[in-house]
Write a protein that holds these residues in place. Sequence first.
Motif, PDB file in Angstrom:
ATOM      1  N   GLU A 163       0.824  -1.209   0.000  1.00  0.00           N
ATOM      2  CA  GLU A 163       0.000   0.000   0.000  1.00  0.00           C
ATOM      3  C   GLU A 163       0.860   1.261   0.000  1.00  0.00           C
ATOM      4  O   GLU A 163       0.595   2.210  -0.757  1.00  0.00           O
ATOM      5  N   VAL A 164       1.904   1.271   0.832  1.00  0.00           N
ATOM      6  CA  VAL A 164       2.747   2.460   0.962  1.00  0.00           C
ATOM      7  C   VAL A 164       3.637   2.645  -0.266  1.00  0.00           C
ATOM      8  O   VAL A 164       3.660   3.725  -0.879  1.00  0.00           O
ATOM      9  N   LEU A 165       4.380   1.602  -0.629  1.00  0.00           N
ATOM     10  CA  LEU A 165       5.342   1.735  -1.726  1.00  0.00           C
ATOM     11  C   LEU A 165       4.658   2.011  -3.059  1.00  0.00           C
ATOM     12  O   LEU A 165       5.010   2.961  -3.761  1.00  0.00           O
ATOM     13  N   VAL A 166       3.681   1.191  -3.395  1.00  0.00           N
ATOM     14  CA  VAL A 166       3.025   1.341  -4.698  1.00  0.00           C
ATOM     15  C   VAL A 166       2.082   2.544  -4.709  1.00  0.00           C
ATOM     16  O   VAL A 166       2.089   3.343  -5.651  1.00  0.00           O
ATOM     17  N   GLY A 167       1.275   2.689  -3.648  1.00  0.00           N
ATOM     18  CA  GLY A 167       0.288   3.752  -3.620  1.00  0.00           C
ATOM     19  C   GLY A 167       0.910   5.146  -3.653  1.00  0.00           C
ATOM     20  O   GLY A 167       0.485   6.006  -4.437  1.00  0.00           O
ATOM     21  N   ILE A 168       1.910   5.372  -2.813  1.00  0.00           N
ATOM     22  CA  ILE A 168       2.534   6.701  -2.770  1.00  0.00           C
ATOM     23  C   ILE A 168       3.288   6.983  -4.066  1.00  0.00           C
ATOM     24  O   ILE A 168       3.252   8.105  -4.591  1.00  0.00           O
ATOM     25  N   THR A 169       3.974   5.965  -4.596  1.00  0.00           N
ATOM     26  CA  THR A 169       4.708   6.156  -5.852  1.00  0.00           C
ATOM     27  C   THR A 169       3.766   6.549  -6.983  1.00  0.00           C
ATOM     28  O   THR A 169       4.019   7.508  -7.728  1.00  0.00           O
ATOM     29  N   LEU A 170       2.668   5.828  -7.121  1.00  0.00           N
ATOM     30  CA  LEU A 170       1.697   6.161  -8.172  1.00  0.00           C
ATOM     31  C   LEU A 170       1.063   7.526  -7.924  1.00  0.00           C
ATOM     32  O   LEU A 170       0.798   8.279  -8.869  1.00  0.00           O
ATOM     33  N   GLY A 171       0.823   7.855  -6.650  1.00  0.00           N
ATOM     34  CA  GLY A 171       0.251   9.157  -6.327  1.00  0.00           C
ATOM     35  C   GLY A 171       1.170  10.307  -6.687  1.00  0.00           C
ATOM     36  O   GLY A 171       0.714  11.338  -7.198  1.00  0.00           O
ATOM     37  N   VAL A 172       2.464  10.128  -6.428  1.00  0.00           N
ATOM     38  CA  VAL A 172       3.440  11.171  -6.797  1.00  0.00           C
ATOM     39  C   VAL A 172       3.498  11.335  -8.310  1.00  0.00           C
ATOM     40  O   VAL A 172       3.508  12.466  -8.830  1.00  0.00           O
ATOM     41  N   VAL A 173       3.516  10.211  -9.022  1.00  0.00           N
ATOM     42  CA  VAL A 173       3.551  10.276 -10.492  1.00  0.00           C
ATOM     43  C   VAL A 173       2.317  10.995 -11.026  1.00  0.00           C
ATOM     44  O   VAL A 173       2.409  11.875 -11.897  1.00  0.00           O
ATOM     45  N   GLY A 174       1.130  10.644 -10.498  1.00  0.00           N
ATOM     46  CA  GLY A 174      -0.091  11.295 -10.959  1.00  0.00           C
ATOM     47  C   GLY A 174      -0.164  12.763 -10.574  1.00  0.00           C
ATOM     48  O   GLY A 174      -0.610  13.601 -11.366  1.00  0.00           O
ATOM     49  N   GLY A 175       0.281  13.086  -9.352  1.00  0.00           N
ATOM     50  CA  GLY A 175       0.230  14.468  -8.895  1.00  0.00           C
ATOM     51  C   GLY A 175       1.149  15.387  -9.665  1.00  0.00           C
ATOM     52  O   GLY A 175       0.810  16.554  -9.921  1.00  0.00           O
ATOM     53  N   LEU A 176       2.338  14.896 -10.048  1.00  0.00           N
ATOM     54  CA  LEU A 176       3.286  15.714 -10.807  1.00  0.00           C
ATOM     55  C   LEU A 176       2.876  15.863 -12.258  1.00  0.00           C
ATOM     56  O   LEU A 176       3.369  16.756 -12.951  1.00  0.00           O
ATOM     57  N   ARG A 177       2.009  14.994 -12.736  1.00  0.00           N
ATOM     58  CA  ARG A 177       1.533  15.037 -14.127  1.00  0.00           C
ATOM     59  C   ARG A 177       0.018  15.226 -14.170  1.00  0.00           C
ATOM     60  O   ARG A 177      -0.666  14.558 -14.926  1.00  0.00           O
ATOM     61  N   ARG A 178      -0.452  16.106 -13.337  1.00  0.00           N
ATOM     62  CA  ARG A 178      -1.898  16.326 -13.221  1.00  0.00           C
ATOM     63  C   ARG A 178      -2.503  16.755 -14.561  1.00  0.00           C
ATOM     64  O   ARG A 178      -1.991  17.664 -15.223  1.00  0.00           O
ATOM     65  N   GLY A 179      -3.608  16.074 -14.928  1.00  0.00           N
ATOM     66  CA  GLY A 179      -4.312  16.407 -16.163  1.00  0.00           C
ATOM     67  C   GLY A 179      -3.773  15.720 -17.390  1.00  0.00           C
ATOM     68  O   GLY A 179      -4.404  15.790 -18.455  1.00  0.00           O
ATOM     69  N   LYS A 180      -2.651  15.038 -17.276  1.00  0.00           N
ATOM     70  CA  LYS A 180      -2.081  14.352 -18.432  1.00  0.00           C
ATOM     71  C   LYS A 180      -2.605  12.924 -18.513  1.00  0.00           C
ATOM     72  O   LYS A 180      -3.373  12.475 -17.669  1.00  0.00           O
ATOM     73  N   ALA A 181      -2.172  12.210 -19.537  1.00  0.00           N
ATOM     74  CA  ALA A 181      -2.692  10.863 -19.796  1.00  0.00           C
ATOM     75  C   ALA A 181      -2.394   9.912 -18.645  1.00  0.00           C
ATOM     76  O   ALA A 181      -3.231   9.083 -18.272  1.00  0.00           O
ATOM     77  N   VAL A 182      -1.192  10.029 -18.064  1.00  0.00           N
ATOM     78  CA  VAL A 182      -0.812   9.139 -16.956  1.00  0.00           C
ATOM     79  C   VAL A 182      -1.732   9.374 -15.761  1.00  0.00           C
ATOM     80  O   VAL A 182      -2.218   8.417 -15.128  1.00  0.00           O
ATOM     81  N   ASP A 183      -1.990  10.620 -15.457  1.00  0.00           N
ATOM     82  CA  ASP A 183      -2.855  10.956 -14.327  1.00  0.00           C
ATOM     83  C   ASP A 183      -4.278  10.459 -14.562  1.00  0.00           C
ATOM     84  O   ASP A 183      -4.898   9.869 -13.670  1.00  0.00           O
ATOM     85  N   THR A 184      -4.787  10.654 -15.750  1.00  0.00           N
ATOM     86  CA  THR A 184      -6.140  10.185 -16.065  1.00  0.00           C
ATOM     87  C   THR A 184      -6.239   8.669 -15.978  1.00  0.00           C
ATOM     88  O   THR A 184      -7.216   8.118 -15.453  1.00  0.00           O
ATOM     89  N   SER A 185      -5.224   7.979 -16.468  1.00  0.00           N
ATOM     90  CA  SER A 185      -5.216   6.513 -16.415  1.00  0.00           C
ATOM     91  C   SER A 185      -5.211   6.018 -14.976  1.00  0.00           C
ATOM     92  O   SER A 185      -5.910   5.044 -14.637  1.00  0.00           O
ATOM     93  N   LEU A 186      -4.421   6.676 -14.121  1.00  0.00           N
ATOM     94  CA  LEU A 186      -4.371   6.278 -12.714  1.00  0.00           C
ATOM     95  C   LEU A 186      -5.720   6.504 -12.027  1.00  0.00           C
ATOM     96  O   LEU A 186      -6.167   5.662 -11.240  1.00  0.00           O
ATOM     97  N   LEU A 187      -6.374   7.619 -12.314  1.00  0.00           N
ATOM     98  CA  LEU A 187      -7.679   7.894 -11.716  1.00  0.00           C
ATOM     99  C   LEU A 187      -8.716   6.858 -12.143  1.00  0.00           C
ATOM    100  O   LEU A 187      -9.505   6.374 -11.327  1.00  0.00           O
ATOM    101  N   VAL A 188      -8.696   6.488 -13.408  1.00  0.00           N
ATOM    102  CA  VAL A 188      -9.639   5.477 -13.902  1.00  0.00           C
ATOM    103  C   VAL A 188      -9.342   4.121 -13.278  1.00  0.00           C
ATOM    104  O   VAL A 188     -10.252   3.398 -12.830  1.00  0.00           O
ATOM    105  N   ALA A 189      -8.053   3.755 -13.222  1.00  0.00           N
ATOM    106  CA  ALA A 189      -7.665   2.459 -12.673  1.00  0.00           C
ATOM    107  C   ALA A 189      -8.029   2.347 -11.193  1.00  0.00           C
ATOM    108  O   ALA A 189      -8.564   1.326 -10.745  1.00  0.00           O
ATOM    109  N   THR A 190      -7.762   3.403 -10.430  1.00  0.00           N
ATOM    110  CA  THR A 190      -8.090   3.354  -8.999  1.00  0.00           C
ATOM    111  C   THR A 190      -9.600   3.318  -8.780  1.00  0.00           C
ATOM    112  O   THR A 190     -10.077   2.664  -7.850  1.00  0.00           O
ATOM    113  N   LEU A 191     -10.349   3.987  -9.630  1.00  0.00           N
ATOM    114  CA  LEU A 191     -11.812   3.951  -9.516  1.00  0.00           C
ATOM    115  C   LEU A 191     -12.338   2.548  -9.790  1.00  0.00           C
ATOM    116  O   LEU A 191     -13.252   2.076  -9.106  1.00  0.00           O
TER     117      LEU A 191
END
Length: 307
Positions: free
Chosen positions: A108-136
């Motif tokens: 939870e910590v290693l994967v979740g925080i890593t993906l969150g940082v990637v999505g947060g730094l690329r907000r609104g881009k394809a990677v961020d959108t994909s992460l939001l859809v996948a987590t949903l």
Amino acid sequence: MGRYVIRRLLQMIPVFIGSTFLIFFMVYALGDPVAALFGDKAPDPATVARIRKDLYLDRPLWEQYVHYMGQIFQGDFGTAFNGQKVTELMGSAFAVTLRLTCVAILIEVLVGITLGVVGGLRRGKAVDTSLLVATLVVISVPTFVTGYVLQFLFGVQWGWVRPTVSPDATFDELLLPGLVLALVSLAYVTRLSRTSIAENVKADYVRTAVAKGLPRRRVITRHLLRNSLIPVVTFIGTDIGALMGGAIITERIFNIHGVGYQLYQGILRGNSPTVVGFVTILVIVFLLANLLVDLLYAVLDPRIRYA
């Protein structure tokens, strides 16, 4: 800090008493342990009266509770209906569930925080959108569906892991159950981290760090990440107790005889001493986890000080 810890420990006492009394009331007042002990059989009234006296069930509820708490402080959580000490069940069950929870929290910590940082730094881009859809999607799918699907694919179809966990429950055997247990929480950690990073990346202290010419990695790890982890740490701290007590579905799927399995069996068979004993320990785990989270706030944010 020391005074704050002492004050928090004192505050835990009424919370512990209130929580355990509520649990004790729901189990013993709303059910009949003696009737559950005999099942469908009709016991002799004299036998029932003797058992009630031996188990202290002929006294008022508050006296039963005081007697029970007195036994707990002496290390006696009672005896299950099969004649086994509840502490013996705890020794084996909590050891297994603690290993399972450690695996789940680590994922939870290693994967979740890593993906969150990637999505947060690329907000609104394809990677961020994909992460939001996948987590949903992960949040929407029930745990028992995810568990059975992954068990079939990794354990039966491809044979990469054992479909069920052995009685030893080693860490390598708990990787797949730990992933199943952690998936929903991992999705929430990812979304929390992503939102917090996206909000703080435009903060003044980040702009100042960048203006000073600090390396990007140092800006992210030393400044941005530390201040963004406070809501994530809060969630993870409260999630520890939830994972230990809420692993019933995962433990049933992978045949893990942990806390969730024992609670399920206790509720199913009306085994009151087992249910009350296990939930009492889980209350303590919740309280200590919340205290640890509060102390970690000061580590993550130096501006937070406890008097």
